[in-house]
Design a protein around this motif. Structure first.
Motif, PDB file in Angstrom:
ATOM      1  N   ALA A   1       0.866  -1.271   0.164  1.00 59.68           N
ATOM      2  CA  ALA A   1       0.008   0.021   0.090  1.00 59.68           C
ATOM      3  C   ALA A   1       0.844   1.372   0.128  1.00 59.68           C
ATOM      4  CB  ALA A   1      -1.043  -0.063   1.137  1.00 59.68           C
ATOM      5  N   ASN A   2       2.109   1.178   0.700  1.00 56.17           N
ATOM      6  CA  ASN A   2       2.921   2.218   0.803  1.00 56.17           C
ATOM      7  C   ASN A   2       4.111   2.290  -0.031  1.00 56.17           C
ATOM      8  OD1 ASN A   2       1.397   3.788   3.086  1.00 56.17           O
ATOM      9  ND2 ASN A   2       1.549   1.582   4.104  1.00 56.17           N
ATOM     10  N   GLY A   3       4.088   1.366  -0.949  1.00 55.31           N
ATOM     11  CA  GLY A   3       5.327   1.081  -1.976  1.00 55.31           C
ATOM     12  C   GLY A   3       5.384   2.409  -2.858  1.00 55.31           C
ATOM     13  N   LEU A   4       6.635   2.689  -3.114  1.00 57.48           N
ATOM     14  CA  LEU A   4       7.175   3.813  -3.936  1.00 57.48           C
ATOM     15  C   LEU A   4       7.826   2.963  -5.276  1.00 57.48           C
ATOM     16  CD1 LEU A   4       8.562   6.431  -1.698  1.00 57.48           C
ATOM     17  CD2 LEU A   4       6.365   6.114  -2.638  1.00 57.48           C
ATOM     18  N   ILE A   5       7.572   3.165  -6.525  1.00 58.33           N
ATOM     19  CA  ILE A   5       8.223   2.942  -7.642  1.00 58.33           C
ATOM     20  C   ILE A   5       8.656   4.025  -8.074  1.00 58.33           C
ATOM     21  CG2 ILE A   5       8.031   1.856  -9.726  1.00 58.33           C
ATOM     22  CD1 ILE A   5       7.621  -0.370  -7.668  1.00 58.33           C
ATOM     23  N   ASP A   6      10.087   4.135  -8.396  1.00 59.59           N
ATOM     24  CA  ASP A   6      10.492   5.342  -8.955  1.00 59.59           C
ATOM     25  C   ASP A   6      10.171   6.588  -8.125  1.00 59.59           C
ATOM     26  OD1 ASP A   6      11.983   3.997 -10.894  1.00 59.59           O
ATOM     27  OD2 ASP A   6      10.245   4.095 -12.303  1.00 59.59           O
ATOM     28  N   GLY A   7      10.210   6.578  -6.764  1.00 56.41           N
ATOM     29  CA  GLY A   7       9.829   7.674  -6.239  1.00 56.41           C
ATOM     30  C   GLY A   7       8.335   8.013  -5.894  1.00 56.41           C
ATOM     31  N   ARG A   8       7.478   7.459  -6.907  1.00 55.31           N
ATOM     32  CA  ARG A   8       5.985   7.483  -7.033  1.00 55.31           C
ATOM     33  C   ARG A   8       5.048   6.527  -6.187  1.00 55.31           C
ATOM     34  NH1 ARG A   8       7.460   9.568 -11.762  1.00 55.31           N
ATOM     35  NH2 ARG A   8       6.850   7.510 -13.038  1.00 55.31           N
ATOM     36  N   PRO A   9       4.047   6.823  -5.645  1.00 55.62           N
ATOM     37  CA  PRO A   9       3.336   5.590  -5.080  1.00 55.62           C
ATOM     38  C   PRO A   9       2.798   4.888  -6.047  1.00 55.62           C
ATOM     39  CG  PRO A   9       2.332   7.729  -4.483  1.00 55.62           C
ATOM     40  CD  PRO A   9       3.413   8.074  -5.230  1.00 55.62           C
ATOM     41  N   ILE A  10       2.756   3.404  -5.701  1.00 54.63           N
ATOM     42  CA  ILE A  10       2.651   2.246  -6.566  1.00 54.63           C
ATOM     43  C   ILE A  10       1.047   2.516  -7.200  1.00 54.63           C
ATOM     44  CG2 ILE A  10       1.640   0.959  -4.737  1.00 54.63           C
ATOM     45  CD1 ILE A  10       2.559  -1.535  -6.199  1.00 54.63           C
ATOM     46  N   ASP A  11       0.808   2.421  -8.469  1.00 55.07           N
ATOM     47  CA  ASP A  11      -0.349   2.556  -9.044  1.00 55.07           C
ATOM     48  C   ASP A  11      -1.255   1.554  -8.649  1.00 55.07           C
ATOM     49  OD1 ASP A  11       0.518   4.549 -10.941  1.00 55.07           O
ATOM     50  OD2 ASP A  11       0.797   3.227 -12.541  1.00 55.07           O
ATOM     51  N   ASP A  12      -2.652   2.144  -8.634  1.00 53.86           N
ATOM     52  CA  ASP A  12      -3.654   1.088  -8.199  1.00 53.86           C
ATOM     53  C   ASP A  12      -3.922  -0.058  -8.823  1.00 53.86           C
ATOM     54  OD1 ASP A  12      -5.988   1.213  -6.179  1.00 53.86           O
ATOM     55  OD2 ASP A  12      -7.438   1.269  -7.958  1.00 53.86           O
ATOM     56  N   PHE A  13      -3.857  -0.465 -10.019  1.00 58.36           N
ATOM     57  CA  PHE A  13      -3.872  -1.433 -10.948  1.00 58.36           C
ATOM     58  C   PHE A  13      -2.807  -2.451 -10.372  1.00 58.36           C
ATOM     59  CE2 PHE A  13      -3.250  -3.894 -15.097  1.00 58.36           C
ATOM     60  CZ  PHE A  13      -4.594  -4.943 -14.770  1.00 58.36           C
ATOM     61  N   GLU A  14      -1.631  -1.799 -10.367  1.00 56.27           N
ATOM     62  CA  GLU A  14      -0.493  -2.767 -10.055  1.00 56.27           C
ATOM     63  C   GLU A  14      -0.764  -3.318  -8.547  1.00 56.27           C
ATOM     64  OE1 GLU A  14       0.029  -0.417 -11.992  1.00 56.27           O
ATOM     65  OE2 GLU A  14       1.027  -1.284 -13.658  1.00 56.27           O
ATOM     66  N   ALA A  15      -1.101  -2.374  -7.638  1.00 50.54           N
ATOM     67  CA  ALA A  15      -1.199  -2.664  -6.223  1.00 50.54           C
ATOM     68  C   ALA A  15      -2.109  -3.821  -6.231  1.00 50.54           C
ATOM     69  CB  ALA A  15      -1.524  -1.665  -5.652  1.00 50.54           C
ATOM     70  N   MET A  16      -3.364  -3.483  -6.748  1.00 46.56           N
ATOM     71  CA  MET A  16      -4.577  -4.890  -6.711  1.00 46.56           C
ATOM     72  C   MET A  16      -3.842  -6.187  -7.139  1.00 46.56           C
ATOM     73  SD  MET A  16      -6.792  -3.226  -5.168  1.00 46.56           S
ATOM     74  CE  MET A  16      -5.998  -1.783  -4.799  1.00 46.56           C
ATOM     75  N   SER A  17      -3.046  -5.901  -8.139  1.00 46.51           N
ATOM     76  CA  SER A  17      -2.545  -7.300  -8.889  1.00 46.51           C
ATOM     77  C   SER A  17      -1.379  -7.925  -7.741  1.00 46.51           C
ATOM     78  CB  SER A  17      -1.593  -7.021 -10.328  1.00 46.51           C
ATOM     79  OG  SER A  17      -2.572  -6.194 -10.859  1.00 46.51           O
ATOM     80  N   TYR A  18      -0.490  -6.869  -7.475  1.00 48.34           N
ATOM     81  CA  TYR A  18       0.135  -7.422  -6.119  1.00 48.34           C
ATOM     82  C   TYR A  18      -0.555  -8.391  -5.130  1.00 48.34           C
ATOM     83  CZ  TYR A  18       5.186  -7.008  -5.040  1.00 48.34           C
ATOM     84  OH  TYR A  18       6.771  -7.245  -4.884  1.00 48.34           O
ATOM     85  N   TYR A  19      -1.604  -7.545  -4.571  1.00 51.52           N
ATOM     86  CA  TYR A  19      -2.181  -8.290  -3.524  1.00 51.52           C
ATOM     87  C   TYR A  19      -2.770  -9.770  -4.099  1.00 51.52           C
ATOM     88  CZ  TYR A  19      -2.771  -3.787  -0.877  1.00 51.52           C
ATOM     89  OH  TYR A  19      -2.721  -2.738  -0.286  1.00 51.52           O
ATOM     90  N   ILE A  20      -3.279  -9.717  -5.282  1.00 54.89           N
ATOM     91  CA  ILE A  20      -3.952 -10.918  -5.564  1.00 54.89           C
ATOM     92  C   ILE A  20      -2.797 -12.222  -5.936  1.00 54.89           C
ATOM     93  CG2 ILE A  20      -5.069 -11.893  -7.678  1.00 54.89           C
ATOM     94  CD1 ILE A  20      -6.760  -9.420  -7.887  1.00 54.89           C
TER      95      ILE A  20
END
Ligand code: HEM
Length: 427
Positions: A242-261
């Protein structure tokens, strides 16, 4: 390419048929034949894009390690027919239903993987040993209370890895039954007993629609979890995502949902399959149980052999990004490849007596977790869960045998025992 590289049509048809994986024996025979006659062959099946069938352990390893040449995200990383792929594109406007580590390549893949990698190292998991042991113990107690007879899948292992991964992820116990059902619907969607609509034969478009609904249900759930962890961080994987940063920006919603799944789903049907596979082997070869009781140091060997034997993940796909010569075959840029882990794990060039189950097999270079950049993130966790369960169970199990006919789930992707009726004597 000449016609001699064509996968024989009956074998090609079985490679895509979920039911063939439930029955398994004929498929094992098919792979044995392919390994010795056509180790790299091209399957053409109506409705599917043609794909290369990679059956040798060494080739699966080489392709997996060359992730700059063989990509995951270019096309479907799991076998899907043309209609299913078109349905996914129509529903989502994207090529994939989710975009998790499995659908990524460099440069994104290593960045996303690095977010959670630390959680799944040996050193970090050691901290969880006592907690996992207490979950394992409660499942063993439940089994021993079953008066000498149970379904080892339903009564013991179906929920055990789920409870562990939910705890790591941060999903509360009251939500676990929902997660279990959704995962079974995701992976068991080809099996009429496990899919959402319980229909005998869903066509491929219905299957894609069903998967889309399951993913939407997962996303609804995890969206709420993200908000909670952003508001109040905890020491769990959901907080990291939820608090992950990718290239200094918060992780996108779609990628975050995919990661949880992927984290929520990749770890339980697979681990419960290999745990049930170990028990199935102990039932069929009572000498193994006696060996393990006499020498518990063999338990890690039992775990590795059960991974090799059960092969919970049947395949992943790759796409060649450039021409590549493999054995006597030229793969062309854009070609799709099926890495057949079941075949690699029975490769006679790597394993002595590959069709025998041996807890003391050493070395055991099975390929059930894949290898290279995408090698299973949760492999140390899966091994640890199985080791602990059998450390708790084996000293208390004097004898065990089959009490009915076990059945495997029908899926060409994640498949394993779905029922394992056993009779046992505790000690
Ligand atoms: C017996 C249990 C398991 C088996 C057989 C298994 C098998 C696999 C395989 C074959 C792959 C793909 C490897 C490749 O492409 O080279 C994979 C990837 C993955 N597994 Fe597992 N797995 C198991 C348990 C777990 C657990 C417990 C987790 C929990 C976190 C997990 C999370 C993942 C993830 C996140 C990936 C994607 C990694 C990437 O693409 O970078 N797996 N697994």
């Amino acid at each position: 390419m000449t016609a001699t590289h064509d996968t024989p049509a009956p074998i090609a048809a079985r490679l895509v048929d979920p039911q063939a994986y439930a029955e398994a024996l004929q498929l094992q025979e098919d792979f044995r034949w392919l390994r010795s006659n056509l180790p790299v062959s091209r399957a053409t099946v109506p409705g599917f894009d043609p794909f290369w069938v990679i059956t040798k352990h060494a080739d699966i390893g080489d392709i997996s390690r060359q992730h700059a040449i063989f990509h995951n995200g270019e096309r479907a990383p799991v076998l899907a027919d043309r209609l299913a792929q078109a349905t996914v594109r129509g529903l989502t406007g994207r090529q994939h239903l989710v975009r998790s580590l499995v659908q990524m390549d460099a440069p994104d893949h290593p960045k996303y993987r690095a977010l959670t990698q630390a959680w799944f190292t040996h050193a970090n998991l050691k901290k969880l040993e006592q907690r996992i042991r207490s979950i394992a113990r409660s499942h063993v107690e439940h089994m021993l209370a079953c008066a000498g007879q149970c379904d080892f899948v339903r009564d013991v292992v179906a929920n055990y890895p789920l409870r562990v991964i939910m705890e790591i992820l941060g999903v509360p116990p009251e939500d676990e039954p929902r997660m279990l059902v959704l995962t079974q619907q995701l992976f068991g969607s080809q099996d009429p007993e496990l899919n959402r609509s319980r229909q005998l034969s869903l066509d491929t478009e219905q299957l894609a629609l069903q998967l889309h609904t399951v993913v939407a249900d997962f996303s609804d759930y995890f969206r709420r979890l993200t908000q909670a962890r952003r508001a109040a961080p905890r020491d769990d994987v959901a907080t990291v995502i939820a608090n992950g940063l990718i290239d200094g920006r918060p992780i996108d919603d779609f990628e975050a949902m995919s990661y949880y799944i992927i984290i929520a789903t990749a770890g339980h049907d697979t681990t419960s399959s290999s745990t049930a596979g170990a028990m199935w082997a102990l039932c069929e070869q009572p000498g193994e149980l006696a060996k393990l009781r006499a020498n518990p140091d063999l338990i890690p060997g039992l775990v590795e052999e059960a991974m090799r034997w059960t092969v919970p993940v049947q395949h992943f796909m790759r796409t060649a990004m450039q021409d590549y010569v493999l054995r006597d075959v030229t793969l062309r840029a854009g070609d799709w490849l099926m890495l057949c882990y079941l075949s690699g794990n029975r490769d006679e060039e790597v394993f002595a007596a590959p069709f025998e189950f041996r807890s003391d097999r050493n070395p055991n270079k099975h390929i059930s977790f894949g290898t290279g950049a995408h090698a299973c993130l949760g492999q140390h966790l899966a091994r640890m869960e199985m080791r602990i369960l059998f450390e708790e169970l084996i000293p208390r199990l004097a004898a065990v045998e089959l009490a009915g006919t076990p059945r495997r789930s029908a899926s060409n992707f994640v498949s394993g025992p779905k029922t394992l009726p056993i009779r046992f004597v505790s000690s």
